[in-house]
Design a protein around this motif. Sequence first.
Motif, short mmCIF file in Angstrom:
data_model
loop_
_atom_site.label_atom_id
_atom_site.label_comp_id
_atom_site.label_asym_id
_atom_site.label_seq_id
_atom_site.Cartn_x
_atom_site.Cartn_y
_atom_site.Cartn_z
N ARG A 186 0.83 -1.22 0.00
CA ARG A 186 0.00 0.00 0.00
C ARG A 186 0.87 1.27 0.00
O ARG A 186 0.53 2.25 -0.67
CB ARG A 186 -0.97 -0.03 1.18
CG ARG A 186 -2.09 -1.07 0.96
CD ARG A 186 -3.14 -1.08 2.05
NE ARG A 186 -2.70 -1.65 3.31
CZ ARG A 186 -2.57 -2.94 3.57
NH1 ARG A 186 -2.82 -3.83 2.62
NH2 ARG A 186 -2.19 -3.35 4.75
N LEU A 187 1.98 1.24 0.71
CA LEU A 187 2.88 2.40 0.72
C LEU A 187 3.55 2.57 -0.64
O LEU A 187 3.74 3.70 -1.11
CB LEU A 187 3.94 2.26 1.82
CG LEU A 187 3.43 2.34 3.26
CD1 LEU A 187 4.54 2.01 4.23
CD2 LEU A 187 2.83 3.71 3.55
N GLU A 188 3.87 1.46 -1.28
CA GLU A 188 4.52 1.51 -2.59
C GLU A 188 3.55 2.06 -3.65
O GLU A 188 3.96 2.85 -4.51
CB GLU A 188 4.99 0.11 -2.98
CG GLU A 188 5.97 0.08 -4.12
CD GLU A 188 6.58 -1.29 -4.32
OE1 GLU A 188 7.77 -1.34 -4.66
OE2 GLU A 188 5.86 -2.31 -4.16
N LYS A 189 2.27 1.72 -3.56
CA LYS A 189 1.27 2.25 -4.49
C LYS A 189 1.17 3.76 -4.40
O LYS A 189 0.85 4.42 -5.39
CB LYS A 189 -0.11 1.62 -4.22
CG LYS A 189 -0.25 0.24 -4.77
CD LYS A 189 -1.62 -0.34 -4.50
CE LYS A 189 -1.67 -1.78 -4.95
NZ LYS A 189 -2.86 -2.47 -4.51
N ARG A 190 1.44 4.30 -3.23
CA ARG A 190 1.41 5.77 -3.05
C ARG A 190 2.77 6.41 -3.29
O ARG A 190 2.95 7.61 -3.06
CB ARG A 190 0.93 6.10 -1.63
CG ARG A 190 -0.55 5.78 -1.46
CD ARG A 190 -1.12 6.33 -0.20
NE ARG A 190 -0.81 7.71 0.05
CZ ARG A 190 -1.02 8.32 1.22
NH1 ARG A 190 -1.55 7.63 2.23
NH2 ARG A 190 -0.72 9.58 1.40
N ALA A 191 3.75 5.63 -3.73
CA ALA A 191 5.11 6.09 -4.02
C ALA A 191 5.81 6.65 -2.79
O ALA A 191 6.64 7.54 -2.89
CB ALA A 191 5.10 7.10 -5.17
N LEU A 192 5.47 6.09 -1.62
CA LEU A 192 6.12 6.52 -0.38
C LEU A 192 7.35 5.68 -0.06
O LEU A 192 8.24 6.12 0.67
CB LEU A 192 5.12 6.45 0.79
CG LEU A 192 3.86 7.30 0.62
CD1 LEU A 192 2.91 7.10 1.79
CD2 LEU A 192 4.21 8.77 0.45
N VAL A 193 7.39 4.47 -0.63
CA VAL A 193 8.54 3.58 -0.49
C VAL A 193 8.77 2.89 -1.84
O VAL A 193 7.89 2.89 -2.71
CB VAL A 193 8.33 2.50 0.60
CG1 VAL A 193 8.09 3.12 1.97
CG2 VAL A 193 7.22 1.53 0.23
N ARG A 194 9.94 2.30 -1.97
CA ARG A 194 10.21 1.44 -3.12
C ARG A 194 11.00 0.23 -2.64
O ARG A 194 11.66 0.27 -1.61
CB ARG A 194 10.95 2.19 -4.22
CG ARG A 194 12.37 2.55 -3.93
CD ARG A 194 13.02 3.29 -5.12
NE ARG A 194 14.43 3.49 -4.89
CZ ARG A 194 14.95 4.46 -4.15
NH1 ARG A 194 14.16 5.36 -3.60
NH2 ARG A 194 16.25 4.56 -3.97
N ARG A 195 10.88 -0.86 -3.38
CA ARG A 195 11.62 -2.09 -3.07
C ARG A 195 12.77 -2.22 -4.05
O ARG A 195 12.61 -1.94 -5.24
CB ARG A 195 10.71 -3.30 -3.21
CG ARG A 195 9.64 -3.40 -2.18
CD ARG A 195 8.85 -4.69 -2.43
NE ARG A 195 7.82 -4.87 -1.43
CZ ARG A 195 6.53 -4.90 -1.67
NH1 ARG A 195 6.08 -4.75 -2.89
NH2 ARG A 195 5.66 -5.09 -0.71
N GLU A 196 13.90 -2.66 -3.53
CA GLU A 196 15.06 -2.93 -4.37
C GLU A 196 15.69 -4.22 -3.93
O GLU A 196 15.75 -4.50 -2.73
CB GLU A 196 16.10 -1.80 -4.24
CG GLU A 196 15.70 -0.49 -4.83
CD GLU A 196 16.79 0.56 -4.74
OE1 GLU A 196 17.88 0.28 -4.17
OE2 GLU A 196 16.56 1.68 -5.21
N PRO A 197 16.20 -5.00 -4.88
CA PRO A 197 16.91 -6.22 -4.48
C PRO A 197 18.18 -5.86 -3.70
O PRO A 197 18.83 -4.86 -4.02
CB PRO A 197 17.27 -6.90 -5.81
CG PRO A 197 16.52 -6.17 -6.87
CD PRO A 197 16.12 -4.84 -6.32
N ASP A 198 18.49 -6.65 -2.70
CA ASP A 198 19.71 -6.45 -1.92
C ASP A 198 20.92 -6.76 -2.81
O ASP A 198 20.90 -7.71 -3.58
CB ASP A 198 19.68 -7.39 -0.70
CG ASP A 198 20.84 -7.14 0.23
OD1 ASP A 198 20.71 -6.25 1.09
OD2 ASP A 198 21.87 -7.84 0.09
N ALA A 199 21.95 -5.94 -2.70
CA ALA A 199 23.13 -6.11 -3.55
C ALA A 199 23.84 -7.44 -3.30
O ALA A 199 24.39 -8.04 -4.22
CB ALA A 199 24.10 -4.95 -3.33
N SER A 200 23.82 -7.92 -2.05
CA SER A 200 24.53 -9.15 -1.73
C SER A 200 23.67 -10.42 -1.85
O SER A 200 24.20 -11.52 -1.95
CB SER A 200 25.13 -9.07 -0.32
OG SER A 200 24.10 -8.92 0.62
#
Length: 144
Positions: free
Chosen positions: A74-88
């Motif tokens: 729900r936060l991502e739909k409002r562009a308040l957060v984003r998910r990114e794959p962990d580098a490791s």
Amino acid sequence: MTEAPRVDTAQLMELLSVSLGAYYGDFTVAAASENLTASQGKALTVLRRGPAAMRALAETMTCDASNMTGIIDRLEKRALVRREPDASDRRVKNVILTAEGERVTDAIRAKMRTTQAGLDGLDDEDRASLYALLERVFTPRPTA
């Protein structure tokens, strides 16, 4: 000079309960004014400290991982957060607060008028003492 009466742990716990209840109520109203649930607002506040893996975020917020996924969706739909794959470890998704998420987090804190008024009523020495005491009480200590 009279000695201050001894305050036992039960009295301190009661006052903490009342204080945290007032803080949580103030926070809940402020989050709602931004069209967020208290859990969504809390997630933004936790992420203000820095990116977090979904599992770590769920542990910090003491909620089930599946519930955390719904909150972050729900936060991502409002562009308040984003998910990114962990580098490791690309299987791990880190959640990152966006600039809009930072703005909303600031807006929530600014709208917590009861809490702000209470803290603003403290002088610099009292503020420093309260900070030091809270840090001592809530910072984990190493176990032997």
